[in-house]
Design a protein around this motif. Structure first.
Motif, mmCIF file in Angstrom:
data_model
loop_
_atom_site.group_PDB
_atom_site.id
_atom_site.type_symbol
_atom_site.label_atom_id
_atom_site.label_comp_id
_atom_site.label_asym_id
_atom_site.label_seq_id
_atom_site.Cartn_x
_atom_site.Cartn_y
_atom_site.Cartn_z
ATOM 1 N N GLY A 35 0.742 -1.280 0.162
ATOM 2 C CA GLY A 35 0.033 0.182 0.090
ATOM 3 C C GLY A 35 0.968 1.250 0.100
ATOM 4 O O GLY A 35 0.297 2.235 -0.106
ATOM 5 N N GLU A 36 2.079 1.076 0.210
ATOM 6 C CA GLU A 36 3.125 2.252 0.289
ATOM 7 C C GLU A 36 3.755 2.522 -0.938
ATOM 8 O O GLU A 36 3.427 1.460 -1.977
ATOM 9 C CB GLU A 36 4.075 2.203 1.259
ATOM 10 C CG GLU A 36 3.703 2.268 2.705
ATOM 11 C CD GLU A 36 4.776 2.297 3.562
ATOM 12 O OE1 GLU A 36 4.767 2.706 4.789
ATOM 13 O OE2 GLU A 36 6.076 1.529 3.264
ATOM 14 N N SER A 37 3.868 3.842 -1.491
ATOM 15 C CA SER A 37 4.702 4.020 -2.620
ATOM 16 C C SER A 37 5.644 5.048 -2.583
ATOM 17 O O SER A 37 5.424 6.082 -1.349
ATOM 18 C CB SER A 37 3.468 4.347 -3.622
ATOM 19 O OG SER A 37 2.568 5.430 -3.426
ATOM 20 N N PHE A 38 6.432 5.529 -3.813
ATOM 21 C CA PHE A 38 7.304 6.559 -3.745
ATOM 22 C C PHE A 38 7.237 7.103 -4.987
ATOM 23 O O PHE A 38 6.761 6.192 -6.009
ATOM 24 C CB PHE A 38 8.359 6.377 -2.967
ATOM 25 C CG PHE A 38 9.393 5.409 -3.651
ATOM 26 C CD1 PHE A 38 10.286 5.840 -4.798
ATOM 27 C CD2 PHE A 38 9.387 3.979 -3.195
ATOM 28 C CE1 PHE A 38 11.120 4.846 -5.352
ATOM 29 C CE2 PHE A 38 10.060 3.122 -4.155
ATOM 30 C CZ PHE A 38 11.282 3.302 -5.153
ATOM 31 N N VAL A 39 7.912 8.065 -5.623
ATOM 32 C CA VAL A 39 7.997 8.795 -6.921
ATOM 33 C C VAL A 39 9.601 8.764 -7.367
ATOM 34 O O VAL A 39 10.228 9.010 -6.451
ATOM 35 C CB VAL A 39 7.424 10.241 -6.714
ATOM 36 C CG1 VAL A 39 7.624 10.863 -8.302
ATOM 37 C CG2 VAL A 39 5.928 10.107 -6.577
ATOM 38 N N ILE A 40 9.644 8.103 -8.441
ATOM 39 C CA ILE A 40 11.059 8.300 -9.114
ATOM 40 C C ILE A 40 10.871 9.532 -9.967
ATOM 41 O O ILE A 40 9.938 9.408 -10.743
ATOM 42 C CB ILE A 40 11.177 6.854 -9.960
ATOM 43 C CG1 ILE A 40 11.215 5.863 -8.856
ATOM 44 C CG2 ILE A 40 12.756 7.028 -10.626
ATOM 45 C CD1 ILE A 40 11.077 4.546 -9.743
ATOM 46 N N VAL A 41 12.049 10.174 -10.008
ATOM 47 C CA VAL A 41 12.211 11.499 -10.859
ATOM 48 C C VAL A 41 13.466 11.286 -11.892
ATOM 49 O O VAL A 41 14.356 10.840 -11.129
ATOM 50 C CB VAL A 41 12.188 12.689 -10.002
ATOM 51 C CG1 VAL A 41 12.254 13.953 -11.270
ATOM 52 C CG2 VAL A 41 11.182 12.998 -9.128
ATOM 53 N N ASN A 42 13.205 11.416 -12.960
ATOM 54 C CA ASN A 42 14.256 11.155 -14.016
ATOM 55 C C ASN A 42 14.375 11.838 -15.205
ATOM 56 O O ASN A 42 13.407 12.281 -15.466
ATOM 57 C CB ASN A 42 14.419 9.538 -14.239
ATOM 58 C CG ASN A 42 15.698 8.987 -14.782
ATOM 59 O OD1 ASN A 42 16.946 9.679 -14.613
ATOM 60 N ND2 ASN A 42 15.755 7.634 -14.871
ATOM 61 N N ASP A 43 15.466 12.076 -15.850
ATOM 62 C CA ASP A 43 15.798 12.858 -17.088
ATOM 63 C C ASP A 43 15.349 11.934 -18.397
ATOM 64 O O ASP A 43 15.500 12.556 -19.330
ATOM 65 C CB ASP A 43 16.946 13.383 -17.131
ATOM 66 C CG ASP A 43 18.188 12.390 -17.114
ATOM 67 O OD1 ASP A 43 17.849 11.262 -17.117
ATOM 68 O OD2 ASP A 43 19.338 13.100 -17.021
ATOM 69 N N HIS A 44 14.952 10.757 -18.295
ATOM 70 C CA HIS A 44 14.603 9.896 -19.377
ATOM 71 C C HIS A 44 13.562 8.927 -18.892
ATOM 72 O O HIS A 44 13.390 8.581 -17.493
ATOM 73 C CB HIS A 44 15.709 9.155 -20.082
ATOM 74 C CG HIS A 44 16.573 8.190 -19.060
ATOM 75 N ND1 HIS A 44 17.607 8.698 -18.235
ATOM 76 C CD2 HIS A 44 16.465 7.037 -18.752
ATOM 77 C CE1 HIS A 44 17.831 7.581 -17.409
ATOM 78 N NE2 HIS A 44 17.253 6.745 -17.995
ATOM 79 N N ASP A 45 12.974 8.138 -19.846
ATOM 80 C CA ASP A 45 11.966 7.136 -19.352
ATOM 81 C C ASP A 45 12.970 6.043 -18.651
ATOM 82 O O ASP A 45 13.481 5.491 -19.139
ATOM 83 C CB ASP A 45 11.240 6.456 -20.600
ATOM 84 C CG ASP A 45 10.198 5.680 -20.472
ATOM 85 O OD1 ASP A 45 9.905 5.321 -19.283
ATOM 86 O OD2 ASP A 45 9.437 5.245 -21.597
ATOM 87 N N PRO A 46 12.136 5.628 -17.701
ATOM 88 C CA PRO A 46 12.802 4.521 -16.589
ATOM 89 C C PRO A 46 12.420 3.129 -17.039
ATOM 90 O O PRO A 46 12.483 2.328 -16.376
ATOM 91 C CB PRO A 46 12.573 5.086 -15.257
ATOM 92 C CG PRO A 46 11.423 5.881 -15.257
ATOM 93 C CD PRO A 46 11.320 6.409 -16.403
ATOM 94 N N ARG A 47 11.863 2.931 -18.213
ATOM 95 C CA ARG A 47 11.324 1.700 -18.715
ATOM 96 C C ARG A 47 12.185 0.450 -18.381
ATOM 97 O O ARG A 47 11.778 -0.612 -17.899
ATOM 98 C CB ARG A 47 10.935 1.711 -19.864
ATOM 99 C CG ARG A 47 10.176 0.418 -20.533
ATOM 100 C CD ARG A 47 9.646 0.704 -21.920
ATOM 101 N NE ARG A 47 8.990 1.902 -22.084
ATOM 102 C CZ ARG A 47 7.655 2.035 -21.932
ATOM 103 N NH1 ARG A 47 6.803 0.977 -21.674
ATOM 104 N NH2 ARG A 47 7.217 3.240 -22.219
ATOM 105 N N PRO A 48 13.618 0.384 -18.748
ATOM 106 C CA PRO A 48 14.467 -0.640 -18.271
ATOM 107 C C PRO A 48 14.316 -1.058 -16.845
ATOM 108 O O PRO A 48 14.396 -2.200 -16.561
ATOM 109 C CB PRO A 48 15.756 -0.157 -18.569
ATOM 110 C CG PRO A 48 15.722 0.955 -19.665
ATOM 111 C CD PRO A 48 14.226 1.652 -19.096
ATOM 112 N N LEU A 49 14.234 -0.100 -15.842
ATOM 113 C CA LEU A 49 14.136 -0.352 -14.431
ATOM 114 C C LEU A 49 12.585 -1.054 -14.338
ATOM 115 O O LEU A 49 12.547 -2.007 -13.441
ATOM 116 C CB LEU A 49 14.035 1.007 -13.586
ATOM 117 C CG LEU A 49 13.701 0.658 -12.058
ATOM 118 C CD1 LEU A 49 14.641 -0.033 -11.314
ATOM 119 C CD2 LEU A 49 13.288 2.225 -11.521
ATOM 120 N N HIS A 50 11.708 -0.639 -14.866
ATOM 121 C CA HIS A 50 10.540 -1.291 -14.954
ATOM 122 C C HIS A 50 10.471 -2.885 -15.129
ATOM 123 O O HIS A 50 9.736 -3.521 -14.490
ATOM 124 C CB HIS A 50 9.320 -0.399 -15.776
ATOM 125 C CG HIS A 50 7.839 -1.231 -15.542
ATOM 126 N ND1 HIS A 50 7.247 -1.146 -16.695
ATOM 127 C CD2 HIS A 50 7.173 -1.905 -14.743
ATOM 128 C CE1 HIS A 50 5.645 -1.513 -16.262
ATOM 129 N NE2 HIS A 50 6.037 -1.880 -14.959
#
Length: 83
Positions: A35-50
């Motif tokens: 139920g918890e979450s956080f936000v990732i801020v990046n300068d490009h699409d972090p799709r590889p992380l996904h």
């Protein structure tokens, strides 16, 4: 009703050396309770992380784009099931 993401913890990886980004994000993700979450801020699409999250922790995390470039990308990463 949508969750107010302005109060969520976040990590701005634009200021983190590239080789430290995924380990830091994974550390934060591992610490999340269901139920918890956080936000990732990046300068490009972090799709590889996904893709990496899906491979290593199938079904455990949600992935919601809050902002999709072209200069800033913001993704809410949330834990949906226990490890």
């Amino acid at each position: 009703m949508a969750q107010d993401t302005t109060e969520l913890p976040f990590i701005d990886v634009r200021t983190v050396p590239p080789r430290e980004r995924h380990p830091r994000i994974f550390g934060m993700a591992d610490a999340l309770a269901v139920g918890e979450s956080f936000v990732i801020v990046n300068d490009h699409d972090p799709r590889p992380l996904h893709y990496q999250l899906q491979a290593e922790y199938p079904g455990q995390f949600s992935w919601t784009y809050l902002e999709a470039g072209p200069e800033v990308w913001r993704v809410e990463l949330g834990r949906v099931t226990a490890a």
